[in-house]
Design a protein around this motif. Structure first.
Motif, PDB file in Angstrom:
ATOM      1  N   ILE A 146      21.873  20.663  -4.582  1.00 15.10           N
ATOM      2  CA  ILE A 146      21.531  20.967  -3.189  1.00 15.10           C
ATOM      3  C   ILE A 146      21.806  19.727  -2.332  1.00 15.10           C
ATOM      4  O   ILE A 146      22.397  19.815  -1.253  1.00 15.10           O
ATOM      5  CB  ILE A 146      20.044  21.377  -3.078  1.00 15.10           C
ATOM      6  N   ILE A 147      21.397  18.572  -2.844  1.00 16.68           N
ATOM      7  CA  ILE A 147      21.673  17.332  -2.122  1.00 16.68           C
ATOM      8  C   ILE A 147      23.174  17.113  -2.029  1.00 16.68           C
ATOM      9  O   ILE A 147      23.700  16.741  -0.976  1.00 16.68           O
ATOM     10  CB  ILE A 147      20.999  16.142  -2.828  1.00 16.68           C
TER      11      ILE A 147
ATOM     12  N   LEU B 239      14.448  16.990  -0.413  1.00 14.19           N
ATOM     13  CA  LEU B 239      14.739  16.803  -1.836  1.00 14.19           C
ATOM     14  C   LEU B 239      14.920  15.323  -2.155  1.00 14.19           C
ATOM     15  O   LEU B 239      14.436  14.823  -3.175  1.00 14.19           O
ATOM     16  CB  LEU B 239      15.993  17.584  -2.224  1.00 14.19           C
ATOM     17  N   ALA B 240      15.612  14.605  -1.242  1.00  9.81           N
ATOM     18  CA  ALA B 240      15.808  13.170  -1.455  1.00  9.81           C
ATOM     19  C   ALA B 240      14.464  12.442  -1.435  1.00  9.81           C
ATOM     20  O   ALA B 240      14.248  11.493  -2.190  1.00  9.81           O
ATOM     21  CB  ALA B 240      16.743  12.598  -0.392  1.00  9.81           C
TER      22      ALA B 240
ATOM     23  N   PHE C  12      18.962  21.382  -8.662  1.00  7.81           N
ATOM     24  CA  PHE C  12      18.317  20.795  -7.488  1.00  7.81           C
ATOM     25  C   PHE C  12      19.170  19.667  -6.909  1.00  7.81           C
ATOM     26  O   PHE C  12      19.343  19.559  -5.703  1.00  7.81           O
ATOM     27  CB  PHE C  12      16.923  20.287  -7.846  1.00  7.81           C
TER      28      PHE C  12
ATOM     29  N   VAL D 163      16.342  20.277   4.466  1.00 10.87           N
ATOM     30  CA  VAL D 163      16.285  20.646   3.048  1.00 10.87           C
ATOM     31  C   VAL D 163      16.724  19.466   2.186  1.00 10.87           C
ATOM     32  O   VAL D 163      16.029  19.056   1.248  1.00 10.87           O
ATOM     33  CB  VAL D 163      17.175  21.876   2.765  1.00 10.87           C
ATOM     34  N   ALA D 164      17.878  18.893   2.513  1.00  9.78           N
ATOM     35  CA  ALA D 164      18.403  17.799   1.698  1.00  9.78           C
ATOM     36  C   ALA D 164      17.507  16.570   1.787  1.00  9.78           C
ATOM     37  O   ALA D 164      17.250  15.905   0.782  1.00  9.78           O
ATOM     38  CB  ALA D 164      19.822  17.453   2.146  1.00  9.78           C
ATOM     39  N   THR D 165      17.010  16.263   2.979  1.00 15.93           N
ATOM     40  CA  THR D 165      16.158  15.092   3.141  1.00 15.93           C
ATOM     41  C   THR D 165      14.862  15.254   2.347  1.00 15.93           C
ATOM     42  O   THR D 165      14.380  14.314   1.720  1.00 15.93           O
ATOM     43  CB  THR D 165      15.838  14.858   4.628  1.00 15.93           C
TER      44      THR D 165
ATOM     45  N   TYR E 207      20.241  19.712 -12.545  1.00 15.04           N
ATOM     46  CA  TYR E 207      21.495  19.818 -11.786  1.00 15.04           C
ATOM     47  C   TYR E 207      21.359  20.778 -10.611  1.00 15.04           C
ATOM     48  O   TYR E 207      21.923  20.554  -9.549  1.00 15.04           O
ATOM     49  CB  TYR E 207      22.630  20.313 -12.687  1.00 15.04           C
TER      50      TYR E 207
ATOM     51  N   TRP F 165       5.964  21.685  -5.903  1.00 17.89           N
ATOM     52  CA  TRP F 165       6.837  22.859  -5.747  1.00 17.89           C
ATOM     53  C   TRP F 165       6.015  24.129  -5.681  1.00 17.89           C
ATOM     54  O   TRP F 165       6.344  25.056  -4.944  1.00 17.89           O
ATOM     55  CB  TRP F 165       7.830  22.919  -6.913  1.00 17.89           C
TER      56      TRP F 165
END
Lengths: 352, 357, 308
Positions: free
Chosen positions: A285-286, C95-96, A282, C91-93, A280, C225
């Motif tokens: 963050i999205i 992680l996706a 991580f 950051v979001a991209t 959750y 990571w």
């Protein structure tokens, strides 16, 4: 002919709502291709992803249960992200919150009191804050990058959980299996809707959303956070303390994640187990970015993200699609959503 | 739930079962997996069992599965979703699903549940597991016989009874054929990380081990053994292909044997709750082919032990067995009872290591 | 403790560290250009399956390694399009990208579970590789280990001593200024991101071709990571990342050895050591305020859009 993006003078109000719609249409189109190439019926697949999970009261309740930790954590994180404080260790803070709150439930096992649960919440928030205080201290005192320290502390927290649950916190009557006792009733989060698992965590998350919104929009700290994030030089010129902002946002993020953690163990799980969160910290963050770091946006993003998990399970159950498809589908949806945000601040021009 | 409800549920269940032969609807069987099917280990073997059910019963059954289901708050939801979508028999295949299975089973009294490796049953929840330690006994006999350095390396995951029992069973068997044998045990704190498992195997070999045993899921340790020219035993699935020279034998989890029986009983209406703990005798554990390089008399001994265990004339935990402090665990001539095996959390005498707690 | 034992332990450390070296050095180049790509884990795992599948289908180890790099670069290309051209949040991209990569690799790898591949051949020079101590340590590895060292040297030299490297750093430090003196900011960043992806893909190829030559879902098990952490740990310097990777690998391997030797500490506590050590070393490095600021690319994570 070429495509160009030109900056708009002000953010487009129409596109604030329009860009997610465009993203969804694009995802639908791309997933038609993907499902067809996998040899599955795309209409049925999309139905499994988006319609089936919501077709019963229980399904809707489950959606909120799943979204609760995501929304809570993302709210806390989005405050930090606005101020360019990159806490990516919410997973660890969640774990510590669950350990602190859950540890209290175990220590006071069998102790019936209406104050126990609120105390556990406080302990959970404190646990999450304590874990977030480490990167805050190292950042402000030694200028240590918080991305790294908060991330490293995730692993430490998960190993700490593993140590406790394989050792001292095991259920004394549980044949030494790695699970704690089931919490007793007054250490459990009350269920709102009988017959479902919907618990008071969801309204709490919504209340915190409203509070955050007011704080960011109306309170001086909200203003400071925005200025520090957008124009650090101006902020220091105006005398805003960067140290204070770092502490505030990291503690807020840690506290929210800690609360999410204790609500998971005292809510749907009901005990401490080796895996408290399936990432959750991580995923949130999205969610924070999908919600454009806005409290209300975060709620919708959290629900959407939760829906793709539930839908992925239905796609597996009713269509025997492997879990891997869920990952690819989620990734595509996120790519389109994140990319289409450009339309808010830029307009597309075709240059001949 | 009150008695009236329970009785009603029982009636409904009985009526449903009586009607079963008449209806053409297939029996829907659901599986909940903790890992990906592609783990080539624990979950892979459960899925082999599911495929065997499909193969054997054809149109009479319809199976589905959900993989990678975390053992936290998500488990309840997934199990309930299977129940909601009309599954009549649901297998939950990891220990962490125990309380979720029990909770969901209470909400769906007319659905039958089967939970692997746990200890809680209910009217509509049966439990099952395999006596993995029987396989480890055979592995221990082989390891004790073939080792030349007398050092056997053991890659362990987490200090839970299942793993401790396996170490003890292997050690007792190895000592029974080779009194000089000693164990080196490395805990990797994971069920599944091929790189780390391989590194642990290398560390053990560097410290003199010439047989590698594991209680983790991937074939990485076997590959390392192959590379370094030492022996290893395959775990959970048939791992021969990953190191045919090093591979002594694989102890294969054969869930298909159990699943076929239980699906049959659900189809003919004889399904009832039960607690099954089956090993070689119930075909829930099977051995792959032995390595041809193992001396014939050693294979003969291992086979003899396997069939003696299968018939019930040999128990891997036969007394006298002491723990490391000299306390008697199993008296002379006695065998360990299941309760003691289930909660085993001390090393037996002779293991030169401290069990992390 | 004998020499042989020491050599064997060091060999293990080198194999364990090489995937991290590739991924970390690649990410350093991307980050020095100002792009924070948190999708290393996703690029690594796709690199791992790309390399393994190609190795199985063609039987050619060289093609397999190249395919690993290409798969990682393709993933990076998706990331580059989204973040550089469409200005999505990095950051979001990132992680996706990891979610996408883990799913995609599982989908592609479905038919390769349980298949085996001969590992990459190791260098073996008669007479030299057999030398005590030095022989195996210097001349007993597979090609990827040497390639990883070469890549560290090359990247360090490129960043420090070439015009292109200077341009890349300029773009990372101040993209507006770099743009105004005529550097193609987006192109430079795209190339840096692609390089980072190719290196992450090579790291994945190390895992599935050499370290543990097999394909299993999620086989990277979090190494992407760790590589990200190493980049910051190394304060964006290739050589420091190299030593950081070896330090990290070393602590991991030493704790396994310590257990084999009978050190009785709970394994979870021992497993925490590399992470805690990373934090401690990082604190020591970053206490020097000025140098730290100097090292971190000023534009890291910020989107660039040319106006006018």
């Amino acid at each position: 002919m070429a495509l160009r993006f030109e900056a708009r003078g002000a953010a487009s109000r129409a596109m604030v709502l329009g860009s997610p719609a465009i993203a969804v249409v694009l995802t639908l189109a791309a997933s038609l291709v993907m499902f067809a190439s996998l040899g599955t019926d795309p209409v049925r697949a999309l139905q499994a992803f988006f319609i089936q999970p919501l077709s019963s009261e229980r399904g809707v309740a489950e959606l909120m249960v799943k979204a609760t930790p995501l929304v809570l954590i993302a709210l806390g994180l989005s405050m930090g992200f606005r101020a360019n404080v990159w806490n990516i260790g919410a997973e660890g803070q969640l774990t510590l919150g669950a350990l602190a709150g859950g540890g209290l439930a175990l220590a006071l096992y069998g102790y019936e009191s209406p104050f126990l649960l609120p105390l556990m919440f406080v302990a959970g928030i404190a646990g999450g804050m304590a874990w977030a205080a480490i990167p805050a201290f190292l950042k402000t005192r030694f200028n240590t990058n918080e991305i790294l320290t908060s991330l490293m502390l995730v692993y430490v927290a998960i190993l700490l959980l593993s140590y406790l649950i394989h050792g001292p916190w095991r259920d004394p009557d549980g044949f030494n299996f790695p699970e704690s006792r089931l919490f007793h009733d007054s250490a459990r989060v009350p269920v709102l809707l009988q017959g479902t698992r919907l618990h008071i965590g969801w309204p709490i998350a919504l209340a915190i959303t409203a509070t955050t919104w007011i704080l960011l929009a109306r309170h001086i700290i909200g203003f400071q956070i925005r200025v520090v994030g957008l124009a650090p030089a101006a902020a220091s010129f105006a005398g805003f303390s960067r140290t204070r902002i770092i502490w505030t946002t990291l503690l807020a993020g840690g506290g929210a994640a800690g609360l999410a953690g204790v609500m998971e163990v005292a809510g749907p799980i009901g005990q401490i187990v080796p895996v408290i969160s399936p990432g959750y910290g991580f995923t949130a963050i999205i969610v924070a970015f999908l919600g454009r770091l806005q409290p209300v946006g975060v709620v919708f993003a959290g629900l959407l993200m939760a829906l793709t998990y539930l839908g992925g399970e239905y796609a597996q159950i009713t269509m025997n699609l492997p879990n891997a498809v869920t990952g690819v589908f989620q990734g595509m949806l996120l790519f389109f959503l994140l990319a289409s945000d450009i339309l808010i601040r830029y307009r597309v021009r075709f240059v001949p | 739930m009150n008695t009236v409800n329970r009785a009603m549920a029982a009636c409904l269940l009985a009526a449903g079962l009586l009607a079963a032969p008449a209806q053409a609807e297939p029996l829907k069987v659901g599986f909940v997996y903790v890992g990906p099917i592609g783990d080539h280990g624990w979950t892979y073997q459960h899925d082999q069992g599911r495929l065997a059910v499909e193969e054997a019963f054809g149109d009479q059954v319809e199976t589905s599965y959900v993989e990678n289901v975390p053992e936290g708050a998500d488990a309840d939801r997934v199990i309930a979703q299977l129940a909601e979508t009309g599954h009549d028999l649901i297998f939950t295949t990891s220990f962490g699903y125990m309380n979720p299975t029990i909770r969901v089973a209470e909400l769906y009294p007319d659905v039958r549940f089967e939970h692997a490796t746990g200890y809680k049953q209910a009217d509509n929840v049966a439990t099952y597991s395999a006596r993995f330690y029987e396989g480890r006994h055979v592995a221990g006999l082989l390891a004790g016989s073939v080792t030349e350095s007398n050092v056997i390396g053991y890659i362990a995951s987490f200090p839970i009874p299942e793993v401790v029992r396996g170490i003890n069973a292997t050690f007792l068997a190895a000592r029974s054929v080779n009194p000089d044998v000693s164990f080196k045990i490395v805990w990797v704190s994971t069920w599944f990380d091929p790189g780390k498992e391989g590194d642990a195997a290398k560390a053990l070999i560097d410290q003199g081990a010439d047989v590698i045993l594991q209680h983790t899921d991937s074939p990485a340790a076997l590959q390392v053994a192959q590379d370094r020219g030492v022996w290893a035993v395959g775990q959970a699935s048939n791992m021969t292909a990953f190191g045919s020279d090093a591979h002594l034998v694989s102890v294969v989890n054969n869930w298909a044997a159990y699943y076929l029986r239980r699906v049959q009983s659900a189809l003919d209406g004889s399904w009832g709750t039960s607690d099954t703990w089956g090993g070689f005798g119930a075909d829930m554990l099977v051995l792959s082919a032995y390595n041809e390089a193992i001396p014939a008399d050693v294979v003969e001994m291992a086979e003899a032990a396997r069939s003696a265990i299968a018939e019930g004339s040999l128990h891997p935990f036969t007394g006298p067995i002491h723990d490391q402090e000299g306390n008697l665990l199993v008296a002379v001539g006695e065998v360990a009872d299941d309760g003691m095996l289930l909660g085993m959390s001390v090393y037996v005498e002779g293991i030169d290591a401290t069990l992390p707690q | 403790m004998t020499i042989d034992f020491l050599v064997a332990a060091l060999m293990t450390i080198i194999t364990a560290s090489t995937p991290l070296v590739f991924a970390a050095v690649g990410e350093i180049v991307a980050e020095r250009s100002g792009v924070l790509n948190l999708g290393v884990e996703g690029m690594m795992i796709v690199g791992a399956i790309g390399a393994f599948a190609t190795g199985i289908i063609t039987g050619d180890p060289v093609l397999a390694v190249l395919a690993g790099a290409a798969s990682g670069a393709l993933m990076a290309f998706i990331f580059g399009c989204l973040t550089l051209w469409l200005l999505s949040n990095q950051v979001a991209t990132g992680l996706a990208l990891t979610i996408f990569g883990i799913g995609l690799s599982a989908l592609l790898g479905h038919q390769f579970v349980g298949v085996t591949l001969a590992g990459l051949p190791r260098l073996d020079i008669p007479g030299i590789t057999d030398l005590p101590f030095i022989g195996p340590l210097l001349f007993g590895h597979d090609a990827l280990v040497y390639l990883s060292v070469v890549s560290v040297i090359a990247v360090a030299w490129f960043l420090r001593h070439t015009r292109a490297g200077l341009a890349l750093r300029a773009v990372g430090e101040n993209h507006d200024a770099a743009h105004s003196i005529g550097y193609p900011v987006i192109l430079i960043r795209l190339l840096a991101v692609l390089f980072g992806g190719a290196m992450a893909g090579l790291g994945g190829a190390c895992l599935s071709l050499a370290y543990t030559p097999l394909w299993i879902e999620n086989m990277t098990a979090g190494r992407g990571w760790i590589a990200l952490a190493l980049v910051v740990f190394a304060s964006w310097r290739p050589w420091r990342a190299f030593f950081g990777a070896y330090l990290f690998g070393g602590i991991t391997i030493i704790q396994l050895h310590a257990q084999g030797l009978g050190v009785a500490i709970p394994s979870q506590i021992l497993s925490m050591l590399p992470y805690i050590a990373t934090i401690v070393v990082l604190v020591l490095i970053s206490r020097d305020d000025v140098r730290m600021r100097f090292n971190a690319p000023a534009c890291l994570g910020r989107s660039f859009h040319a106006t006018g």
